[in-house]
Motif scaffolding. Structure first.
Motif, PDB file in Angstrom:
ATOM      1  N   ARG A 118      41.213  54.143  57.362  1.00 29.51           N
ATOM      2  CA  ARG A 118      42.234  54.965  56.728  1.00 29.51           C
ATOM      3  C   ARG A 118      42.095  54.697  55.245  1.00 29.51           C
ATOM      4  O   ARG A 118      42.307  53.562  54.810  1.00 29.51           O
ATOM      5  CB  ARG A 118      43.618  54.572  57.215  1.00 29.51           C
ATOM      6  CG  ARG A 118      43.731  54.688  58.727  1.00 29.51           C
ATOM      7  CD  ARG A 118      45.088  54.275  59.210  1.00 29.51           C
ATOM      8  NE  ARG A 118      45.098  54.247  60.677  1.00 29.51           N
ATOM      9  CZ  ARG A 118      46.125  53.871  61.420  1.00 29.51           C
ATOM     10  NH1 ARG A 118      47.248  53.478  60.826  1.00 29.51           N
ATOM     11  NH2 ARG A 118      46.051  53.874  62.729  1.00 29.51           N
ATOM     12  N   LEU A 119      41.722  55.695  54.494  1.00 25.78           N
ATOM     13  CA  LEU A 119      41.441  55.394  53.111  1.00 25.78           C
ATOM     14  C   LEU A 119      41.892  56.477  52.160  1.00 25.78           C
ATOM     15  O   LEU A 119      42.135  57.613  52.552  1.00 25.78           O
ATOM     16  CB  LEU A 119      39.952  55.098  52.927  1.00 25.78           C
ATOM     17  CG  LEU A 119      38.955  56.173  53.344  1.00 25.78           C
ATOM     18  CD1 LEU A 119      38.577  56.969  52.127  1.00 25.78           C
ATOM     19  CD2 LEU A 119      37.748  55.527  53.964  1.00 25.78           C
ATOM     20  N   THR A 120      42.039  56.068  50.935  1.00 20.79           N
ATOM     21  CA  THR A 120      42.400  56.976  49.864  1.00 20.79           C
ATOM     22  C   THR A 120      41.366  56.831  48.768  1.00 20.79           C
ATOM     23  O   THR A 120      41.148  55.725  48.261  1.00 20.79           O
ATOM     24  CB  THR A 120      43.796  56.625  49.301  1.00 20.79           C
ATOM     25  OG1 THR A 120      44.734  56.655  50.384  1.00 20.79           O
ATOM     26  CG2 THR A 120      44.221  57.639  48.251  1.00 20.79           C
ATOM     27  N   ILE A 121      40.742  57.927  48.443  1.00 23.96           N
ATOM     28  CA  ILE A 121      39.842  57.934  47.289  1.00 23.96           C
ATOM     29  C   ILE A 121      40.705  58.251  46.081  1.00 23.96           C
ATOM     30  O   ILE A 121      41.376  59.288  46.033  1.00 23.96           O
ATOM     31  CB  ILE A 121      38.722  58.972  47.455  1.00 23.96           C
ATOM     32  CG1 ILE A 121      37.868  58.624  48.674  1.00 23.96           C
ATOM     33  CG2 ILE A 121      37.859  59.029  46.190  1.00 23.96           C
ATOM     34  CD1 ILE A 121      36.776  59.637  48.969  1.00 23.96           C
ATOM     35  N   LEU A 122      40.751  57.309  45.140  1.00 25.88           N
ATOM     36  CA  LEU A 122      41.623  57.469  43.979  1.00 25.88           C
ATOM     37  C   LEU A 122      40.931  58.278  42.883  1.00 25.88           C
ATOM     38  O   LEU A 122      41.554  59.100  42.224  1.00 25.88           O
ATOM     39  CB  LEU A 122      42.015  56.093  43.437  1.00 25.88           C
ATOM     40  CG  LEU A 122      42.736  55.207  44.461  1.00 25.88           C
ATOM     41  CD1 LEU A 122      42.802  53.775  43.972  1.00 25.88           C
ATOM     42  CD2 LEU A 122      44.126  55.742  44.752  1.00 25.88           C
ATOM     43  N   SER A 123      39.674  58.015  42.685  1.00 29.35           N
ATOM     44  CA  SER A 123      38.962  58.776  41.666  1.00 29.35           C
ATOM     45  C   SER A 123      37.469  58.721  41.933  1.00 29.35           C
ATOM     46  O   SER A 123      36.977  57.812  42.605  1.00 29.35           O
ATOM     47  CB  SER A 123      39.272  58.239  40.266  1.00 29.35           C
ATOM     48  OG  SER A 123      38.842  56.901  40.167  1.00 29.35           O
ATOM     49  N   VAL A 124      36.798  59.705  41.429  1.00 26.86           N
ATOM     50  CA  VAL A 124      35.352  59.783  41.578  1.00 26.86           C
ATOM     51  C   VAL A 124      34.805  60.137  40.203  1.00 26.86           C
ATOM     52  O   VAL A 124      35.348  61.001  39.530  1.00 26.86           O
ATOM     53  CB  VAL A 124      34.957  60.914  42.562  1.00 26.86           C
ATOM     54  CG1 VAL A 124      33.443  60.999  42.685  1.00 26.86           C
ATOM     55  CG2 VAL A 124      35.596  60.707  43.918  1.00 26.86           C
ATOM     56  N   ARG A 125      33.793  59.404  39.770  1.00 23.02           N
ATOM     57  CA  ARG A 125      33.123  59.806  38.528  1.00 23.02           C
ATOM     58  C   ARG A 125      31.627  59.603  38.719  1.00 23.02           C
ATOM     59  O   ARG A 125      31.206  58.766  39.518  1.00 23.02           O
ATOM     60  CB  ARG A 125      33.651  59.012  37.333  1.00 23.02           C
ATOM     61  CG  ARG A 125      33.332  57.527  37.386  1.00 23.02           C
ATOM     62  CD  ARG A 125      33.582  56.850  36.052  1.00 23.02           C
ATOM     63  NE  ARG A 125      33.532  55.397  36.148  1.00 23.02           N
ATOM     64  CZ  ARG A 125      32.416  54.673  36.156  1.00 23.02           C
ATOM     65  NH1 ARG A 125      31.243  55.279  36.106  1.00 23.02           N
ATOM     66  NH2 ARG A 125      32.453  53.363  36.237  1.00 23.02           N
ATOM     67  N   PRO A 126      30.832  60.372  38.020  1.00 26.55           N
ATOM     68  CA  PRO A 126      29.395  60.171  38.153  1.00 26.55           C
ATOM     69  C   PRO A 126      29.005  58.809  37.591  1.00 26.55           C
ATOM     70  O   PRO A 126      29.646  58.325  36.648  1.00 26.55           O
ATOM     71  CB  PRO A 126      28.773  61.292  37.309  1.00 26.55           C
ATOM     72  CG  PRO A 126      29.891  62.095  36.754  1.00 26.55           C
ATOM     73  CD  PRO A 126      31.189  61.393  37.034  1.00 26.55           C
ATOM     74  N   ALA A 127      28.014  58.178  38.190  1.00 32.87           N
ATOM     75  CA  ALA A 127      27.550  56.882  37.698  1.00 32.87           C
ATOM     76  C   ALA A 127      26.820  57.071  36.373  1.00 32.87           C
ATOM     77  O   ALA A 127      26.158  58.080  36.155  1.00 32.87           O
ATOM     78  CB  ALA A 127      26.617  56.254  38.725  1.00 32.87           C
ATOM     79  N   GLU A 128      26.987  56.086  35.474  1.00 34.43           N
ATOM     80  CA  GLU A 128      26.234  56.087  34.216  1.00 34.43           C
ATOM     81  C   GLU A 128      24.794  55.676  34.527  1.00 34.43           C
ATOM     82  O   GLU A 128      24.557  54.885  35.439  1.00 34.43           O
ATOM     83  CB  GLU A 128      26.827  55.035  33.254  1.00 34.43           C
ATOM     84  CG  GLU A 128      28.299  55.178  32.957  1.00 34.43           C
ATOM     85  CD  GLU A 128      28.598  56.360  32.044  1.00 34.43           C
ATOM     86  OE1 GLU A 128      27.642  56.852  31.396  1.00 34.43           O
ATOM     87  OE2 GLU A 128      29.758  56.781  31.993  1.00 34.43           O
ATOM     88  N   PRO A 129      23.834  56.195  33.743  1.00 34.05           N
ATOM     89  CA  PRO A 129      22.426  55.823  33.992  1.00 34.05           C
ATOM     90  C   PRO A 129      22.231  54.308  34.010  1.00 34.05           C
ATOM     91  O   PRO A 129      21.473  53.784  34.814  1.00 34.05           O
ATOM     92  CB  PRO A 129      21.681  56.443  32.801  1.00 34.05           C
ATOM     93  CG  PRO A 129      22.565  57.533  32.298  1.00 34.05           C
ATOM     94  CD  PRO A 129      23.987  57.131  32.628  1.00 34.05           C
ATOM     95  N   GLU A 130      22.974  53.596  33.118  1.00 36.59           N
ATOM     96  CA  GLU A 130      22.823  52.145  33.057  1.00 36.59           C
ATOM     97  C   GLU A 130      23.332  51.484  34.339  1.00 36.59           C
ATOM     98  O   GLU A 130      22.794  50.473  34.792  1.00 36.59           O
ATOM     99  CB  GLU A 130      23.585  51.610  31.846  1.00 36.59           C
ATOM    100  CG  GLU A 130      22.935  50.378  31.261  1.00 36.59           C
ATOM    101  CD  GLU A 130      23.725  49.800  30.105  1.00 36.59           C
ATOM    102  OE1 GLU A 130      24.916  50.132  29.951  1.00 36.59           O
ATOM    103  OE2 GLU A 130      23.134  48.997  29.372  1.00 36.59           O
ATOM    104  N   GLU A 131      24.387  52.040  34.917  1.00 39.73           N
ATOM    105  CA  GLU A 131      24.914  51.490  36.170  1.00 39.73           C
ATOM    106  C   GLU A 131      23.893  51.661  37.289  1.00 39.73           C
ATOM    107  O   GLU A 131      23.686  50.776  38.121  1.00 39.73           O
ATOM    108  CB  GLU A 131      26.229  52.196  36.539  1.00 39.73           C
ATOM    109  CG  GLU A 131      27.384  51.839  35.616  1.00 39.73           C
ATOM    110  CD  GLU A 131      28.651  52.619  35.944  1.00 39.73           C
ATOM    111  OE1 GLU A 131      29.717  52.008  35.942  1.00 39.73           O
ATOM    112  OE2 GLU A 131      28.559  53.836  36.204  1.00 39.73           O
TER     113      GLU A 131
END
Ligand code: ZN
Length: 145
Positions: A118-131
């Motif tokens: 049971r989960l909640t996705i709070l936010s999604v952002r694209p990964a930075e190239p460095e990450e």
């Protein structure tokens, strides 16, 4: 992706993030079970219930022995290291003791049980190239450097 989740098995909560959001870099050793990670790819923020099919219970990994064959007296919940049918190292858990007869099981304790997240996705952002290069999240909830 930032998320909070609880893992439920057979109506009991087994573990969870207890409200502390976990930030994961999808596709890079997120620490999430692979099946869950796959189900979350491309999901938007929101509430989800994701049920993963049970890992099969392998009957060959459940054996009955007599207590006298064991290196030390058995106790429920205890374990013995041993070898599987193909010689692989395994941990056998003591799951039943009836007199001299001891049942050992090297299956995962969750084998045969469906895992409900049971989960909640709070936010999604694209990964930075460095990450992506480092294979981990930077900043809040990640590695600070
Ligand atoms: Zn880094």
């Amino acid at each position: 992706m930032k998320l909070v989740y609880e893992l439920w098995v057979e109506g009991h909560k087994l573990e969870g993030t207890d409200g502390h959001p976990k930030t994961v870099l999808m596709g890079h050793a997120t620490g999430l079970p692979p099946g869950l990670e796959a189900a979350l790819l491309d999901k938007e923020p929101g509430h989800y219930r994701i049920t993963l099919p049970p890992e099969p219970h392998n009957p060959a990994l459940r054996v009955e022995v007599s207590a006298s064959e064991l290196p030390e007296p058995p106790r429920l919940g205890g374990g013995y290291s041993g070898e599987g049918p193909e010689g692989q190292p395994l941990l056998y858990r003591v799951v039943a003791i009836e007199g001299e007869r001891v049942t050992l099981d090297a299956n995962s304790p969750l084998a045969g049980k469906a895992l409900e997240y049971r989960l909640t996705i709070l936010s999604v952002r694209p990964a930075e190239p460095e990450e992506l290069e480092h294979g981990h999240v930077h900043g809040e909830g990640g590695v600070q450097h």
